[in-house]
Design an enzyme around this catalytic site. Structure first.
Site, PDB file in Angstrom:
ATOM      1  CG  LEU A   1      -1.549  -1.497   1.587  1.00  9.48           C
ATOM      2  CD1 LEU A   1      -3.076  -1.198   2.668  1.00  9.48           C
ATOM      3  CD2 LEU A   1      -2.255  -1.416  -0.358  1.00  9.48           C
TER       4      LEU A   1
ATOM      5  CD  GLU B   1      -1.738   4.306  -2.188  1.00  6.98           C
ATOM      6  OE1 GLU B   1      -1.118   4.174  -1.543  1.00  6.98           O
ATOM      7  OE2 GLU B   1      -3.129   3.316  -2.754  1.00  6.98           O
TER       8      GLU B   1
ATOM      9  CD  GLN C   1      -7.820  -2.394  -3.981  1.00  4.32           C
ATOM     10  OE1 GLN C   1      -7.591  -2.203  -2.257  1.00  4.32           O
ATOM     11  NE2 GLN C   1      -7.199  -2.450  -3.803  1.00  4.32           N
ATOM     12  CG  PHE C   2     -11.464   2.566  -4.769  1.00  4.42           C
ATOM     13  CD1 PHE C   2     -13.295   2.864  -5.092  1.00  4.42           C
ATOM     14  CD2 PHE C   2     -11.730   1.010  -4.124  1.00  4.42           C
ATOM     15  CE1 PHE C   2     -13.526   1.766  -4.959  1.00  4.42           C
ATOM     16  CE2 PHE C   2     -12.054   0.059  -3.973  1.00  4.42           C
ATOM     17  CZ  PHE C   2     -13.483   0.825  -3.656  1.00  4.42           C
ATOM     18  CB  ALA C   3     -10.472   7.778  -8.702  1.00  4.32           C
ATOM     19  CG  ASP C   4     -12.083   8.515  -4.129  1.00  5.12           C
ATOM     20  OD1 ASP C   4     -12.865   9.203  -3.559  1.00  5.12           O
ATOM     21  OD2 ASP C   4     -12.379   7.562  -5.038  1.00  5.12           O
ATOM     22  CG  PHE C   5      -7.185   5.054  -2.317  1.00  2.98           C
ATOM     23  CD1 PHE C   5      -7.782   5.802  -1.461  1.00  2.98           C
ATOM     24  CD2 PHE C   5      -8.019   3.714  -2.316  1.00  2.98           C
ATOM     25  CE1 PHE C   5      -9.537   5.337  -0.354  1.00  2.98           C
ATOM     26  CE2 PHE C   5      -8.818   3.730  -1.477  1.00  2.98           C
ATOM     27  CZ  PHE C   5      -9.698   3.937  -0.878  1.00  2.98           C
TER      28      PHE C   5
ATOM     29  CG  HIS D   1     -14.482   3.836  -1.420  1.00  2.00           C
ATOM     30  ND1 HIS D   1     -14.129   4.433   0.059  1.00  2.00           N
ATOM     31  CD2 HIS D   1     -13.532   3.460  -1.685  1.00  2.00           C
ATOM     32  CE1 HIS D   1     -13.036   3.393   0.970  1.00  2.00           C
ATOM     33  NE2 HIS D   1     -13.174   2.764  -0.532  1.00  2.00           N
TER      34      HIS D   1
END
Ligand SMILES: Cc1ncc(C[n+]2csc(CCOP(=O)(O)OP(=O)(O)O)c2C)c(N)n1
Length: 659
Positions: free
Chosen positions: A396, A398, A420-424, A465
């Site tokens: 984990l 990014e 994994q999600f654009a938010d991250f 999310h």
């Protein structure tokens, strides 16, 4: 200071001595030029040279080094021509960045050096990528990346060591432990007694050396590098040293206790080594004087070359041109008529799989993307077909992984990073907007990375999310952004993005994954980047949108049967298709821009501004926008529906038509 010459020949010792002397004499000259106001800024490495010099001398010439602001010895050790190096500091064309970046902020593949950006930390992820490429290519090479002790507090440092540990990457993470980070002493920066203790936590080896002892640094790194080439793994190398001058010259050293300065002055790496070599009769005073004279002459010649030029004449066209790596897209058509029904998600997966088949240098990285197939199952079955080396589960982290993508491209590879999600993406933001986006423009190095961004709301997934964050990247020159609305575009745009050596943000709406399907060519194909598509035609108004907006517009228009609209799907957001926008505005004279992202600062604002500036005479009404509310995204479906613009679309169309 105790020196042990081991088996080193006189030639080696003299080479190390001269390599120490060169940066010292350059610095002494620069300090004079600084006082004369002939150079702009100087970060001194005086007293720390044995680290840069010893490490550079211990490596093979084609092994990458990622130095920091005090590592002049690396640049000089790699035999960079003085006139170009000095010209770089002057911001002239002879330098390495066409006057676009200052001091040591540049890279050159010719010398296998990747200089830092100003931000401390991101260089570590890039080092991981270079080392990964070397490992995948079975080159048996080591990569060395520098850090100050202060910089180790940054998340990038931690993430990158962790990745290197898990992936057994042959990286030497150097820490120049020099007591201060700007004015902050070590005890206010970290609690550990020594950095090698941290290595334990990462499950890697830590080695500590006297950073002022050139023979200790050289010998240790030579041994470590040899071992890492055979048995790839990361090492944390702590070099104990001291910063003898201010952070940069203007900041001074008032806050440093005098006793510390006095103690460390006695440990000067150059003076001590020179005395040792004189005592051992490897050199004599005549050689010392001769060497100094010779190097001073080289410096003067370099300066003369560097000062020949003044700052470059600005040419806006060239400034724009260099934002992107040159790439003439040749659109690939499918080689047969064969089509099959594919959902949005299948089309993305298909495009990715065929890109992996086409580009043997493409590596996929993301959380849970290997055997598990990713949380949305886009890469299901990929490990079986392409193996775990190219389909990589990441820890984990990014930031480190986006940096790794850049490192891979420095070694001529391609990378796809799945958020994994654009938010991250927030965690990898710096690497994207400062490293991927700017590297080509700064020193001509393409960042061949596609970041896939599962985005969007409508799934009652709450504020973290569901975000639409394309506008964050829209504002960053150097990136390209695509945002397909249907399976056909999803496959073609993904393949096109991967072909292009420039960095891409590829947005894929999660709600569309399994809710829409289409007949999509089975063969590989690409779609023109920067080209919008007119999905329906009418004279009453133009709706300009992308992504989920396309589906909302289609639904509402199908309800408002009496209204005939041009529906323009932008498909590429950066660079966006001004020509198609202009055409539809001139035709209908009424424009509504629709997007799922929030209103303020959204992409619609830019397009509206452009239309009013360039098509004002063709407008019968103000350009209107409909977008999500300027709040975070709520969880409860009732609130989420209220947040999203779909419910306001019909009224807005009526308002525009009534105007
Ligand atoms: C991310 C980031 N935050 C803050 C800075 C400003 N800054 C530049 S150098 C520096 C201190 C660095 O200390 P250290 O890493 O110990 O290196 P040293 O200067 O001692 O060699 C700071 C705070 C920066 N460049 N990047």
């Amino acid at each position: 200071m105790k020196f042990s010459r081991k088996e080193y020949s006189n030639e080696t010792l003299i080479h190390l001595y001269e390599s120490l002397l060169r940066p010292r004499l350059i610095e002494e000259k620069m300090l004079i030029l600084l006082r004369q106001n002939k150079i702009s800024k100087w970060f001194s490495g005086i007293g720390q040279e044995a680290i840069s010099v010893g490490i550079t001398a211990a490596l093979e010439k084609d092994e990458y080094i990622l130095p920091m602001h005090r590592n002049l010895g690396v640049f000089v050790g790699r035999e960079m021509p003085f006139d170009r190096l000095f010209a770089q500091w002057q911001g002239t064309m002879k330098g390495y960045t066409k006057g676009r970046d200052r001091s040591f902020h540049f890279g050159t593949n010719e010398h296998h050096i990747v200089g830092m950006i100003s931000h401390l930390g991101p260089q570590n992820g890039v080092a991981d990528g270079i080392a990964l490429a070397s490992k995948l290519k079975k080159e048996k090479k080591v990569t060395v990346v520098f850090n100050g002790d202060g910089g180790t507090s940054e998340g990038d440092f931690h993430e990158s060591i962790n990745v290197a540990a898990v992936w057994d990457l042959p990286v030497i993470f150097v820490i120049e432990n020099n007591g201060y980070g700007l004015s902050t002493p070590s005890n206010e920066q970290f609690r550990c007694k020594q950095f090698i203790d941290k290595a334990i936590g990462y499950g890697i080896e830590g080695v500590q050396v006297d950073g002022n002892n050139i023979l200790e640094v050289y010998g240790t790194v030579k041994k470590l590098a040899g071992s890492l080439r055979k048995n790839p793994r990361p090492i944390l190398l702590e070099c104990i040293t001291f910063r003898m001058r201010g952070h940069e010259e203007a900041s001074g050293t008032k806050y440093v206790p005098k006793e510390l300065m006095d103690t460390w002055a006695k440990k000067d790496p150059l003076d001590n080594f020179e005395k040792y070599l004189l005592k051992e009769e490897v050199i004599d005073q005549k050689t010392v004087d001769g060497n100094r004279k010779k190097i001073k002459k080289e410096i003067e010649e370099g300066l003369a070359g560097a000062f020949e030029e003044t700052h470059p004449e600005a040419n806006t066209e060239i400034e724009f041109k260099d934002v992107y790596a040159p790439f003439d897209q040749v659109v690939a058509n499918p080689s047969s008529e064969k089509k099959s029904e594919k959902r949005f998600i299948d089309a993305i997966s298909d495009g990715l799989r065929q890109s992996m088949e086409k580009h043997s240098n493409l590596v996929l990285m993301g959380q849970d993307i290997a055997d598990y197939g990713g949380v949305f199952k886009i890469t299901e079955g990929f490990v079986k077909q392409f193996g775990k080396e190219r389909v990589r589960n990441t820890p984990l982290c990014e930031a480190a992984i986006v940096g790794t993508g850049l490192g891979l491209s420095i070694k001529g590879m391609k990378a796809m990073v799945e958020m994994q999600f654009a938010d991250f993406v927030t965690e990898g933001f710096n690497q994207i907007v400062n490293n991927l986006a700017k590297t080509h423009w700064r020193w001509g190095q393409p960042a061949d990375v596609v970041v896939r961004m599962p985005t969007g709301a409508g799934t009652a997934a709450g504020p973290f999310h569901s975000q639409s964050n394309e506008a964050w990247f829209f504002h960053t020159p150097g990136l390209k952004i695509v945002y397909p609305s249907n399976p056909y575009d999803a496959k073609g745009l993904l393949c096109a993005a991967i072909e292009d050596p420039n960095p891409y943000m590829y947005f894929e709406h999660k709600l569309l994954y399994r809710s829409i399907k289409d007949l999509v060519p089975d063969d590989y194909y690409t779609i023109e980047i920067g080209k919008a598509k007119l999905l329906s035609e009418g004279n009453d108004l133009s709706i300009i949108t992308y992504g989920m907006g396309v589906h909302w517009a289609q639904e509402i228009l199908s309800e408002m049967k009496e209204i005939k609209a041009d529906l323009l799907d932008l498909r590429t957001l950066l660079p966006w298709d001004k020509e198609s926008v202009e055409q539809t505005v001139k035709k209908t004279n009424r424009v509504l821009i629709l997007h799922e992202d929030t209103l303020t600062g959204g992409i619609g604002g830019e397009i509206a501004a452009w239309i009013s500036e360039n098509c004002f005479n063709h407008l019968d009404a103000p350009v209107m926008r409909v977008a999500s509310l300027d709040t975070a995204i709520p969880f409860a479906p009732t609130l989420e529906n209220n947040f999203l613009p779909k419910g306001r679309l019909k009224n807005k169309i009526e308002e525009l038509l009534k105007f």
